[in-house]
Structures are given as structure tokens and as C-alpha cells.
Design a protein around this motif. Structure first.
Motif, PDB file in Angstrom:
ATOM      1  N   PHE A 581      35.663  44.155  40.698  1.00  0.00           N
ATOM      2  CA  PHE A 581      34.242  44.371  40.451  1.00  0.00           C
ATOM      3  C   PHE A 581      33.481  43.210  41.094  1.00  0.00           C
ATOM      4  N   ILE A 582      33.193  43.384  42.363  1.00  0.00           N
ATOM      5  CA  ILE A 582      32.637  42.271  43.133  1.00  0.00           C
ATOM      6  C   ILE A 582      31.113  42.229  43.018  1.00  0.00           C
ATOM      7  N   PRO A 583      30.506  41.071  43.197  1.00  0.00           N
ATOM      8  CA  PRO A 583      29.044  40.940  43.053  1.00  0.00           C
ATOM      9  C   PRO A 583      28.260  41.892  43.950  1.00  0.00           C
ATOM     10  N   SER A 637      36.251  45.794  29.658  1.00  0.00           N
ATOM     11  CA  SER A 637      35.943  46.975  30.462  1.00  0.00           C
ATOM     12  C   SER A 637      36.721  47.006  31.772  1.00  0.00           C
ATOM     13  N   GLY A 638      36.959  48.208  32.212  1.00  0.00           N
ATOM     14  CA  GLY A 638      37.533  48.407  33.532  1.00  0.00           C
ATOM     15  C   GLY A 638      36.428  48.615  34.546  1.00  0.00           C
ATOM     16  N   PHE A 639      36.820  48.950  35.761  1.00  0.00           N
ATOM     17  CA  PHE A 639      35.860  49.077  36.847  1.00  0.00           C
ATOM     18  C   PHE A 639      34.749  50.086  36.529  1.00  0.00           C
ATOM     19  N   ASN A 640      35.146  51.283  36.083  1.00  0.00           N
ATOM     20  CA  ASN A 640      34.153  52.329  35.840  1.00  0.00           C
ATOM     21  C   ASN A 640      33.157  51.953  34.754  1.00  0.00           C
ATOM     22  N   GLU A 641      33.682  51.367  33.673  1.00  0.00           N
ATOM     23  CA  GLU A 641      32.801  50.985  32.567  1.00  0.00           C
ATOM     24  C   GLU A 641      31.795  49.937  33.045  1.00  0.00           C
ATOM     25  N   CYS A 642      32.301  49.017  33.891  1.00  0.00           N
ATOM     26  CA  CYS A 642      31.417  47.965  34.391  1.00  0.00           C
ATOM     27  C   CYS A 642      30.294  48.557  35.228  1.00  0.00           C
ATOM     28  N   ILE A 643      30.650  49.490  36.085  1.00  0.00           N
ATOM     29  CA  ILE A 643      29.631  50.122  36.927  1.00  0.00           C
ATOM     30  C   ILE A 643      28.576  50.788  36.047  1.00  0.00           C
ATOM     31  N   LEU A 644      29.053  51.511  35.028  1.00  0.00           N
ATOM     32  CA  LEU A 644      28.125  52.187  34.122  1.00  0.00           C
ATOM     33  C   LEU A 644      27.239  51.193  33.394  1.00  0.00           C
TER      34      LEU A 644
END
Lengths: 816, 456
Positions: A581-583, A637-644
Motif C-alpha cells: 500500500f504505497i503512498p 487491514s489488508g490492501f483492499n480495506e486500506c483502499i476503501l
């Protein structure tokens, strides 16, 4: 006829009305919802606040209530002409009337120069003091409720008795219409009559319209109808002709306000008609008389003053129980409800209330007198009012009347002497910034000096970016009343276009609108200041971000951001790296708008209060502070949760965010934040960081620290730093930094990722800058990586090898 | 540096000034040439001033309803609340027991008549002829009709009497109140709410606090529950003569925090009609503040007629179409001041965000926004009862549509400059399975952003 319903003497008054509501809810042309009319009024009103003239009362504020309720606060002064009328001394009658005439014309002249028509001139809106100085009141009602052909209210403006024929016939906007009204007022005074007192509405209108068709002197007819022909005949012939010209049926035949005040008639009475101010000594003045009216009003609100409540108390806001007015039927086809209920409480009531300022006066009487005039450069009488309150939370300080009083008085004084007081302003701004003066203080902090150039920039010529600007503006912080008003849109557009024109080397990137918004709302009536603040702000924090190809700049910035997250929050940084999850996925709008796209305006203001005091690295720490606040959620959180999560950022507690970023900013050595793409005023020295390329920081997990910063730390804050020296023992023995720990790299077993494995005490590292020095840069990186893996905070590597130290400061080195 | 960048020859951004003098000359000439008539100008101006300005309009006295509203609001927000509730309860129990007795006796009569009829029919062609039966039928009908009429007129008289007595009592009390103290909240203030618990808690319910908006966030409450629509519009007293409401409705009736419920009604009838059970509940006690529900429905019918007379289009029928709604006002139902009767029909077209009923829902939110309705209950599936074709996936799809559209309307409502909804209740059919309820309620936090727990 007295328009005021309350008796208390006050300089502030409030008027209220209801703006027209949109009955059918069609969308505007761009498909966005229609702007409520009260917001359009609010935007239009702002310009009125800038009007300062001795014959005009000052407009202070406009507020919106529920259901299009609009409240206007303005200065109130003396008593209306309707009351003073009879008190005019008979021996100075003519002089006094001429004075009133002159003052009104003078006020009108000022308004007309500013393209404002009064259109609401009647005796109750002419206020006089004991010396018969005039201030015209309520002159902005027509201006604020209309824009070209749009009407924001449904009611007419102007007393029918004083309405000129062309206005009765539906024409508006001609300044000459005001001259007609003024002439009628003067005639009433001269003839000692009230016009058409016993006539019905329709008769008055017929009367005036009949003048239009009949021809002949209107003035004579008036005199005849009111049985004052004798007075008419005795009137000074010059004055009579002049008044007759003011009452010309054709507006083109009437003199302009400017022509009236330059009239010779007034020269004869030059002394009598001058504005006579009653000078009061400072000692006689009430506390609130020593302050500007805007300040009084601001402080009055802090003492719990509530305009809506005052209006309710006097019955000027009457609200019916809503359930009694609910419609019975609503048809989808025409979008209308039935029956439409029009209650009398929504009609325009031109009465006003004066706002009671006794409470404020009492509070200010308790304030030491000296605080009204603080001394800035006198060590014997230091200016330390309110110093005991500085430790309280900001929200409390901002609501405390005494504290805000001290701050406003102090800053107002400092601002007057800007730019000479620049350093003092910075020093005071570090404590806090009073909201009332924020725009001006920010401008000082950004070294803005008005130079009149803004006016000359081309803000009109169409260019290819217009389309994008047009799309962005109606989406920029539209919950804010100022920014969603048509006036706000126009201003924002001008600012953006001006910025683009002024920077041919840059392009308009989306986000510039959000970046401009805080400057616009803090300087709504001073576009130049807003523009120059933005003009200086961007190079300071976003140097070269608006290049057509800004990829290198952004890449470097975000990489540095990653490094700094690792520096302060190693655990979180590692987690984000591990889920990739990059900036780039979330931080670009943060940076490009300096967070102004992410937060609501009231939060941005507090954030920027601190940001503007910091240097170009400060925003990086705000980003980290936000991540820190979400740390718990992010770690789970994983990647998807972070994006959300980042697509709709949860509510961030701004106070924590500000203090966290402040702390990190102060703890972090400047060179750790080094970026190539910042605007530099001086060239880096040998012992600063230079020639670090993007590829370097992309490769290295930990930041580099410059020799200068390390030496500075060692000399000034030796307890805040710990140094790991990776050289072989014998070299270490020959010379090393005092207090540094020797861990010869060759002996280190870095495969066991635990601090204990190397017998390093974790407690020794807490809250310290951990500097790794080595002859081999690669070794230093490996060891730093190990430390970060063990969740050690603030790990950095000395830029260039340890040998550089020997050449600068042998004094910190010891040897055996 | 600045000097080089600024463009010195800028274009002017001023709008060209109108030539006002010329325009004025034009209108004056028109007046002189009689192109503008004086009469017309006078009439229009007079109407404009009289319609819009308080100084010029003919002041009318506040209506009886307004005065009573003020009195009542003051009373109910004072120590008299208990007395008022007790009084209302006593009145209501009289009416409801009367209604029950009426229903019972009419029921009994009908039963006896049925028995007589049955026995006669059995003897058809033996002792009786078809004429006899017809005669009996007419006789029975008039007997039962007479009984109903008698009861109904008695009921109406009772209600009228109660209403007058009650309103007089309130008016007389206010005199005493004004003498003693003035600690009251003015009309239009928020009602101070009792905890909104019903006597009978609903089996399936869940609450959320949500945030709406991208930058400035506003907080709202969402409650999802499974219940029968009539349970939310239950009468003042139940069969056991217990008071079913806790004063919220009374406190709020003239406040600016009203409660509203959306009830679906089928289309196609030429007569405006509401849910029968709700009408019965509303008639179980006297409506002290508004017209009886039947009268309200009649006025709506009249409005509809008037609208159609006014419109030249012949296509407008007197029937309400899907997406139209009418509103009734109540003070004697457990959870609603306002009932939005939404005409609903999903048989003809596929349900999507442009469906008339969804647009009707938006208009309801808009009306709620302009008239200070702070709590609104909407049927989350646009159905009051479960049925065969409402499969799991159908329900999930429908709930998603309604929730997402409602979210959109709520976000939109922030620009309507009215009062924002504070609580949205999502009503699911009472006979919904627990599993389905859980599935739908778990959609709420996905569609709306739920507030994070505050960590201190």
C-alpha cells in the motif's frame, strides 16, 4: 415610523428577511443542484463590508438560518430622521437641511462610485446624531438581494412614497433613481410636510405616474397639493431650480450625486455642512468605542451574543409550528406541493433590533486599561496579557472573550507596523492565531507585500484551462456558504486564472482549486492578498509541483514520505510495505492540495496555522500524523480495506493531528527530510546533504542525516541522540565520537532480528535519534535495516562517511 | 521576479454598463403613449407590495390553530405534561372502549343475522320464497346500518365533545400557567426528547451512527428494524387500556422536530384512501389537534379535484399516480406526526433509481427537510409484507437500491437549506426471517460510513 423595536442604545443592529426559495427543484445548467438564494445573498453581501464612509453605516455580517432565513448585521447610529425631524432648531433650519442634503448626496456619491444603487432611501433609513451628521442606513438591501436580472428575494425594496417613476414602471439600477428619493426627503424637510399622508397606496402610485404624463414642474405641483405654495415661492430660487432638476421625470435630466455635492449652493454654507465629529478623549470613551466595530461584533458573539435569539426575543423572527403549514399533497409530475401556504411570518418586515452590548461592555471594563494599547518594545511593561491562558486547549482559547480580546488588540497593532514587525508576528503566531485576523496574519507569515500587480493580471481572456476550472469550482468545498455562492465562484475563478497567467512555466493541476480555497475564505474581500498569499505559498511548499511533468518531483516527495514514515512509525511502515500500500495510492491529493482537499475548511485553517510557520518538510509530518491516527485500523487491514478506508477518510481529530505533526517536526533533524526539489535560498555546504539522487532514497529504507545536523545535535542535545559506530574496534579506539557505541560490523550477526541478540537495550533508544555511522555506506544501510526491523524509531545514517566529521569538528571526537 | 511574470496589458473584466437613462426614457415614453397602462401598473405594484411586505399587507389575526398551538406547546413543556397525558389517556380509553363495543355489537348482530339468514335459506322453497329472503336481506341491512349509523353519530358527538372540552381545558390552564411562571419553551424549539423506547421493543432492530459528506461530515442515526407498519402507528391506548405512548408525540407535535413515516398505498383508485388499519388506529381516540383522518382524506380529494380543474391538460386524471404522495397529520399515533402516503406500484416497470417511487421518496425527504421532520421511517424494501417472490437475492438488491438512493438524497439534502434528518429508520416487514434481517442490516455499514468508536 421608528424602525427599531428595542430601546437599548447600541452601535449594532440586525435586520432579517427570508430569501426566495426554489419551488421546483430543477437543476442548474451544469447539472448541479441550485444554489439556495440565501447563499447567493451571503456572497453578494461581502462586498458591502468593505464600504467605509462617514455618511454610511458599516455593514458587519450576514448570517443564514434555516429555511432561507437571512440576517444582516450592520452599524446603527443616532436616531432616524423621522424622529429628529421636529428637533431641528428653527434658527438654523436651512443650514441643517442643507447639511442633511449634502451628507446624503455625499454618501450616495460614494455608493454610486462603487456601482451600488441605494434604492431604499427614505427618512427612516437616514440616521442622524446630535450634530445632525448623517449616516445612511440599510443602503445595501437592494444590492445584496439582486444580481443583474436575478432576484434573490420576492419582496420589493423601497418605500413607495419615495420611489421614482421609472422604478414604479419596473426599471431598476439607475443611480439617478436615488436622486429622486433624496429630493423628496429634502422637500419634506424644507416644506415641513409629510408627503401624501392620508393617501392610499394606489393613489400615491397614480399621483406620481400622473406627473409623468402631465408635464410641468413636479415641485410646484407638490407644493400646491400640500398647501405650501407660499413656502415654495419663498424658497431660494437657485435651490428651487436645483430641486426641480432632481425631480425631473426623465432620469437623464437629474443631476448625479457627484454634481450635487459640487453644487455652489453648498459652498455658501461650507462651514455649516461639514461633518462635525464629537471628539471624545480616550478616558471618556467606553471600552467598546476604542475598538473597531467588526472587533466589537466578534467579541460580542464570544460573550454569547446571538443575533437570532435577539430577533426572536423582539418577535421579528416568528416561527409557526411547522406541522400547521405542511402541505397535503405532492404530485410527482409537476414537482409541486398543494396547497402552498404563505404565512405572514415570512413577509418582509423592515424593522430592526439593536443588539445589546452591555454584557460585552461589562466584561471589557474588567480588562486592564493598558491592554487596549499594548506596548511592543518596552521591557519594563511587557505585553503578557492572557499569558496564563496559553496552556489551555486551542478551542477554549478561541472561545474566550478576554483572551481573544488581548490577541486581537495585539495583532491588530502588530499588523499596522508590518513589515517591520514581521519577526514579532511570527513569534506571536507560534502561540496561536486569532481567527478574526487570520487572513492578514497568514499573509504576513508568507511575506506578502501588496504591490498592486494583481489588478493588472489578465484574469479574463479565455484559455484552454478554463474548462477544467469551470468543472472544478462548483465541486470545491461547496458545503461552505462563501465558496458555494456565485460571488465565491467568480472570485475563485479569477484567482485561479490569475495564478495560471502569472506562471507560464506551470500548468493548472486539479487540486489548485482546493489549495486556493483557504486563502479565498480568509481574504474574501481582498483578492489581492489571497492571490499573493497563494503566490508565495506554492513555491514554499510545492515547488515545481505544478510543472507539466511533475512526476520526478512527486516521486521524490512520496519516497521521502515513505522514508519518514519508516523513521517515525517503523512498524506501520513495514506493514504498509508488506501489503504494497504505497503512498502513490493515497497521498498524492494530500500533498498536491496540502490536505485542503481532504479536510473540511475549519480543520484546514487550524492545520495551516502551524503549517505556514513550518518549512517545506512540515506537510510530510502531517501525513504521518494522519497515518498514526489510523494506525490501529491500518495494522489490521489488508490492501483492499486500506483502499476503501482512504477513499472516504474517516473523521480525523485535528488537534491531535496538529500536535503530533508539530512534535515530529521538531524532533526530526532538518537534513533527514532533505529533498532535491525544494526552493533553496542558499546553496548547500559541504557538510549538508547534497547530491542525493532519487534512486538513492528509493533504495534506502532509512534517511540520511548531514554531518552538520549530527554535530548540532551532539553539541546542543546530547541526550536526544545515540550513535552506533560500525568501524572495527581498533579504528574506533583511535578516535570516535564521545558517547558513541562501537559495534564492529564484521562481528555482527544480523540474521537474528532481535535487539537482544546484539545486547542493545531498547530503553536506551527510546525517543532518540539513532545515527548509524560507518565507513561503508552499505554496511550502515544493512544495520539500519536491522534496527528498523526491530521497530526502532528515528533511525538514520550519516551522509558521507564518518571521516567527514574529522575535518569539521574535532572537538566532539575523542581518542586514546 | 514578479515584475517579469505579470502581464501588464490586461483585459478589463467589467460588465459593460447598461444605459439606464435610455431605458428609463423608453418606459416613460411607453407610459405617455399608453403602451403601459396606469391601471395595470398600479394593480401589479399594489399586489406586489401587499403580498410581500408586512407594512402594506392586511394583517390577519393568528388563526385559532396557531393560538392553540402556542398554548399547547407551552403547557406540554411544563409540569402539566403528566396531567395532559392522563387526560388524553382517559379520553382515549373512553373512545376506544366505545369503538370496541360498537365493533362487537355490530359483529354480534351480523352473526345473528347470518344465522337467521342461513336457516331461512335452508328452508328455501319449503317455507320461504326468494322474495322473503330478499325482503329479509333488506331488513337486516337496514337494521345493521341503523345500528352502525347510531353508533357512529354517537361516536362523532363524543369525539366532538371531547375535543371541545379538551381544547377549552388547555386554554383555561394556560391562563393559570401564565400567571404563575413563564418557564416554557417557545414554539418552534426542539422538543426535549424522552428516550425513544416503545412499550413493546421490537424483536429485530439495530442502530448505527453514520457520517455523510466527503469533507465536512454530518452525523446521522440509522435504525433498522422489522415491524408491522401499524405497530409504528399504534393507537394511544391498547386493548388493556394502557397508555401506549410516552409523551414524545405530544411534546413534539408543535416543535421543529417532527416524526414522519412513509406508508405505501396502492395506485389506481379514484378515491384517495389510506391504510385501513392506520385509519382504524387513528379513530380509536379523539384527534385533538387536527381534523379526523377521514376529513383530512376528503380535503386531499378536494385538492386533487381543484388541481385537475385548474390544469388544462386532459391527460391529468383525478387518480394519483405512482410517486405522488399525500400527507396526513396526527397527534394520537405512537410514532408519527406525519404520515406520507406514497402511491406505490412496481408491477409495470423495473425498479431503478429513476423509478417514480424512488423519486417520490426523494420528494418526501425534501418535504421532510422543509418542514422540520427530523425522524423519518421508510420501508427499506418498499414492501410492508413478505411474499413468495421476495427471494433473498431480490431483497438484497432492493434494499441496496433503496439504501443507496436514500444516501444520495440525504447528501443532496444538505444543500436544501432546511433542517437535516437526524434519524432515519429503515423498516423491514415484520415477517422477515432473522437471517435476511441480519443480511440487510449488515449492508448498512457498507453503504454508509459508520462512525468510528471514539478512542480517548
Amino acid at each position: 415610523m421608528c424602525p427599531s423595536v428595542s430601546k437599548s442604545v447600541s452601535q449594532l443592529s440586525a435586520l432579517t428577511f427570508i430569501a426566495k426559495s426554489w419551488h421546483n427543484d430543477a437543476c442548474s445548467q451544469n447539472g448541479l443542484p441550485l444554489t439556495p438564494n440565501s447563499i447567493s445573498i451571503l456572497g453578494k453581501f461581502q462586498f458591502l463590508k468593505t464600504i467605509e464612509h462617514e455618511n454610511l453605516t458599516k455593514y458587519i455580517d450576514v448570517q443564514r438560518g434555516k429555511h432561507e432565513r437571512t440576517i444582516v448585521v450592520s452599524e446603527y447610529y443616532g436616531s432616524p430622521l423621522t424622529e429628529v425631524f421636529l428637533k431641528i432648531p428653527s434658527d438654523e433650519r436651512l443650514e441643517t437641511i442643507l447639511k442633511i442634503f449634502f451628507h446624503c448626496a455625499n454618501g450616495l456619491c460614494h455608493l454610486h462610485q462603487k456601482d451600488i444603487v441605494h434604492h431604499n432611501l427614505e427618512p427612516s433609513n437616514v440616521l442622524l446624531d446630535e450634530n445632525f451628521n448623517v449616516k445612511m442606513f440599510n443602503y445595501g438591501l437592494f444590492y445584496m438581494t439582486r444580481d443583474n436580472d436575478d432576484e434573490y428575494v420576492s419582496f420589493p425594496v423601497g418605500n413607495i412614497r419615495y420611489l421614482s417613476p421609472e422604478r414604479m414602471l419596473g426599471n431598476h439600477g439607475n443611480p439617478k433613481s436615488d436622486i429622486w428619493s433624496l429630493a423628496l426627503i429634502v422637500i419634506e424637510l424644507l416644506f415641513e410636510i409629510s408627503l401624501w399622508v392620508n393617501m392610499k397606496f394606489s393613489q400615491i402610485v397614480r399621483k406620481i405616474l400622473s406627473y409623468c404624463t402631465a408635464g410641468g414642474s413636479v415641485l410646484e405641483k407638490l407644493a400646491r397639493e400640500h398647501n405650501v405654495l407660499v413656502k415654495y415661492n419663498n424658497l431660494d430660487i437657485e435651490l428651487r431650480n436645483f430641486l426641480e432638476s432632481c425631480l425631473a421625470i426623465q432620469s437623464k435630466d437629474r443631476p448625479s450625486a457627484e454634481e450635487i455635492i459640487s453644487k455652489e449652493t453648498f459652498l455658501k454654507f461650507y462651514d455649516a455642512i461639514q461633518y462635525k465629529e464629537m471628539k471624545k478623549s480616550i478616558v471618556e470613551m467606553l471600552p467598546i468605542e476604542r475598538l473597531e466595530l467588526t472587533q466589537v461584533y466578534y467579541l460580542w458573539q464570544l460573550t454569547g451574543g446571538d443575533v437570532q435569539a435577539e430577533l426572536k426575543k423582539e418577535g421579528l423572527i416568528r416561527s409557526e409550528a411547522p406541522i400547521l403549514t405542511v402541505p397535503r399533497l405532492f404530485m410527482l409530475q409537476n414537482g409541486k406541493s398543494h396547497p402552498i401556504h404563505k404565512s405572514q411570518s415570512s413577509l418582509f418586515d423592515h424593522r430592526i433590533v439593536t443588539l445589546n452590548t452591555n454584557n460585552l461592555t461589562e466584561r471589557l471594563l474588567l480588562v486592564p486599561k493598558r491592554a487596549f494599547y499594548p506596548l511592543l518594545h518596552c521591557p519594563r511593561l511587557p505585553n503578557n496579557f492572557g499569558i496564563e491562558m496559553q496552556s489551555l486547549p486551542l478551542v477554549i482559547r478561541e472561545r474566550n472573550i478576554e483572551y481573544q480580546f488581548y490577541r486581537i488588540v495585539l495583532f491588530a497593532r502588530l499588523l499596522k507596523a508590518y513589515p517591520f514587525t514581521h519577526d514579532l508576528i511570527v513569534e506571536q503566531a507560534k502561540i496561536d492565531i486569532p481567527p478574526l485576523l487570520r487572513g492578514r496574519i497568514w499573509a504576513c507569515l508568507l511575506n506578502v507585500l501588496p504591490n498592486g500587480k494583481y489588478e493588472r493580471i489578465d484574469k479574463v481572456t479565455p484559455n484552454p484551462t478554463d474548462r477544467q476550472i469551470e468543472v472544478d469550482i462548483p465541486r470545491c468545498h461547496q458545503y461552505d456558504d462563501f465558496l458555494s455562492s456565485p460571488t465565491g465562484h467568480q472570485k475563485l475563478k479569477r484567482l485561479l486564472k490569475a495564478w495560471v497567467t502569472a506562471h507560464p512555466q506551470y500548468v493548472y493541476w486539479q487540486g489548485l482549486d482546493s489549495l486556493t480555497a483557504p486563502f479565498l475564505i480568509t481574504n474574501f474581500n481582498d483578492e489581492e492578498r489571497a492571490f499573493l498569499s497563494l503566490y508565495n505559498f506554492i513555491p514554499k511548499y510545492l515547488h515545481n509541483f505544478f510543472l507539466k511533468d511533475n512526476s520526478m518531483v512527486i516521486k521524490e516527495y512520496l519516497t521521502k514520505f515513505s522514508q519518514l514514515v519508516m523513521f517515525h512509525e517503523p512498524k506501520l511502515a513495514k506493514h504498509l510495505n508488506s501489503i504494497n500500500f504505497i503512498p502513490e495510492l493515497f497521498a498524492i491529493p494530500w500533498v498536491l492540495t496540502m490536505f485542503s482537499h481532504v479536510f473540511p475548511l475549519h480543520k484546514i485553517l487550524h492545520l495551516w496555522d502551524k503549517l505556514i510557520l513550518g518549512d517545506s518538510s512540515y506537510p510530510l509530518f502531517i501525513g504521518i500524523a494522519i497515518l498514526k491516527q489510523l494506525k490501529g485500523t491500518l495494522l489490521e487491514s489488508g490492501f483492499n480495506e486500506c483502499i476503501l478506508l482512504f477513499s472516504d477518510l474517516p473523521d480525523i481529530v485535528m488537534e491531535t493531528c496538529v500536535t503530533d505533526s508539530q512534535k515530529m517536526y521538531e524532533k526530526t533533524p532538518k537534513s533527514v527530510c532533505h529533498r532535491k526539489h525544494v526552493l533553496r535560498t542558499e546553496e548547500p555546504e559541504v557538510f549538508d546533504i547534497n547530491s542525493v539522487e532519487l534512486s538513492d532514497i528509493q533504495r534506502e529504507i532509512s534517511s540520511r542525516i548531514s554531518a552538520n545536523d549530527l554535530v548540532h545535535l551532539l553539541k546542543n542535545k546530547p541526550n536526544d541522540v545515540i550513535v552506533f559506530d560500525l568501524r572495527p574496534q581498533n579504528e574506533f579506539k583511535r578516535w570516535h565520537i564521545d558517547g558513541s557505541l562501537n559495534l564492529p560490523f564484521t562481528n555482527l550477526m544480523l540474521s537474528d532480528r532481535r535487539l537482544e541478540a546484539l545486547t542493545i537495550e531498547r530503553n536506551n533508544l527510546n525517543n532518540k535519534v539513532v545515527v548509524v555511522i560507518s565507513v561503508s555506506h552499505e554496511n550502515a544501510c544493512l544495520f539500519a535495516e536491522f534496527l528498523v526491523d526491530c521497530d526502532v524509531q528515528m533511525v538514520c545514517i550519516l551522509h558521507n562517511s564518518i571521516n567527514t566529521l574529522r575535518s569539521i569538528v574535532p572537538s566532539i571526537l575523542v581518542g586514546t | 521576479m514578479i515584475e517579469n511574470i505579470f502581464n501588464e496589458n490586461s483585459a478589463s473584466d467589467e460588465v459593460p454598463k447598461k444605459n439606464y437613462d435610455e431605458l428609463d426614457e423608453e418606459v416613460i415614453t411607453k407610459l405617455r403613449n399608453n403602451e403601459i397602462t396606469v391601471d395595470e401598473t398600479v394593480k401589479n405594484l399594489e399586489k406586489w407590495y401587499k403580498d410581500e411586505l408586512l407594512d402594506y399587507c392586511e394583517k390577519d389575526c393568528p388563526s385559532n390553530d396557531e393560538i392553540f398551538a402556542q398554548y399547547y406547546h407551552q403547557m406540554v413543556h411544563s409540569s402539566s405534561l403528566q396531567d395532559i397525558l392522563l387526560k388524553e389517556k382517559n379520553y382515549a380509553s373512553k373512545i376506544s372502549s366505545f369503538v370496541l363495543r360498537m365493533e362487537q355489537e355490530i359483529g354480534e348482530l351480523n352473526q345473528i343475522q347470518q344465522e337467521v339468514m342461513d336457516s331461512k335459506i335452508n328452508l328455501l322453497d319449503v317455507e320461504t320464497t326468494s322474495d322473503d329472503i330478499n325482503q329479509l336481506l333488506a331488513q337486516q341491512y337496514s337494521a345493521s346500518n341503523l345500528m352502525r349509523k347510531q353508533y357512529e353519530s354517537e361516536l362523532e358527538a363524543k369525539k366532538g365533545h371531547q375535543r371541545n372540552e379538551y381544547r377549552e381545558w388547555i386554554t383555561s390552564q394556560i391562563g393559570n400557567k401564565l400567571m404563575s411562571s413563564s418557564d416554557s419553551t417557545p414554539v418552534g424549539n426542539k422538543a426535549s426528547m424522552f428516550p425513544n423506547v416503545c412499550e413493546k421493543p421490537f424483536q429485530l432492530e439495530e442502530s448505527f451512527t453514520i457520517y455523510l459528506g466527503s469533507q465536512l461530515k454530518s452525523m446521522h442515526n440509522i435504525r433498522i428494524l422489522a415491524a408491522d407498519i401499524t405497530d409504528l402507528c399504534s393507537p394511544l391506548v391498547n386493548e388493556n387500556n394502557e397508555l401506549m405512548i410516552n409523551g414524545n408525540i405530544q411534546l413534539g407535535v408543535y416543535s421543529s422536530s417532527l416524526c414522519g413515516i412513509v406508508v405505501l398505498v396502492p395506485p389506481g383508485k379514484s378515491q384517495v384512501s389510506a391504510n385501513k388499519k392506520i385509519i382504524r388506529n387513528a379513530n380509536l381516540s379523539t384527534e385533538f389537534h387536527f381534523d379526523p383522518i377521514d376529513t383530512q382524506l376528503e380535503s386531499i380529494q378536494d385538492d386533487l379535484k381543484k388541481i385537475n380543474e385548474g390544469s388544462s391538460e386532459t391527460s391529468m386524471s383525478t387518480r394519483l399516480k405512482p410517486g405522488d404522495f399525500f400527507i396526513t397529520k396526527h397527534s394520537n399515533l405512537s410514532q408519527a406526526h406525519l404520515i406520507f402516503h406514497l402511491v406505490y406500484d412496481d408491477s409495470t416497470t423495473e425498479m431503478n433509481s429513476r423509478h417514480p417511487c424512488i423519486l417520490g421518496l426523494r420528494n418526501i425527504l425534501k418535504v421532510a427537510n422543509s418542514y422540520d421532520c427530523h425522524q423519518l421511517t421508510i420501508p427499506a424494501l418498499l414492501k410492508h409484507q413478505m411474499s413468495e417472490e421476495m427471494t433473498m437475492s431480490w431483497c438484497v438488491r432492493r434494499a441496496e437500491l433503496v439504501l443507496k438512493c436514500t444516501k444520495g438524497f440525504m447528501i443532496e439534502s444538505s444543500s436544501w437549506s432546511g433542517s437535516e434528518l437526524s434519524t432515519l429508520q429503515l423498516l423491514l416487514p415484520h415477517d422477515i426471517s432473522e437471517e435476511l434481517f441480519m443480511t440487510i442490516s449488515s449492508m448498512v455499514p457498507n453503504i454508509f460510513r459508520v462512525a468510528n468508536p471514539k478512542i480517548l
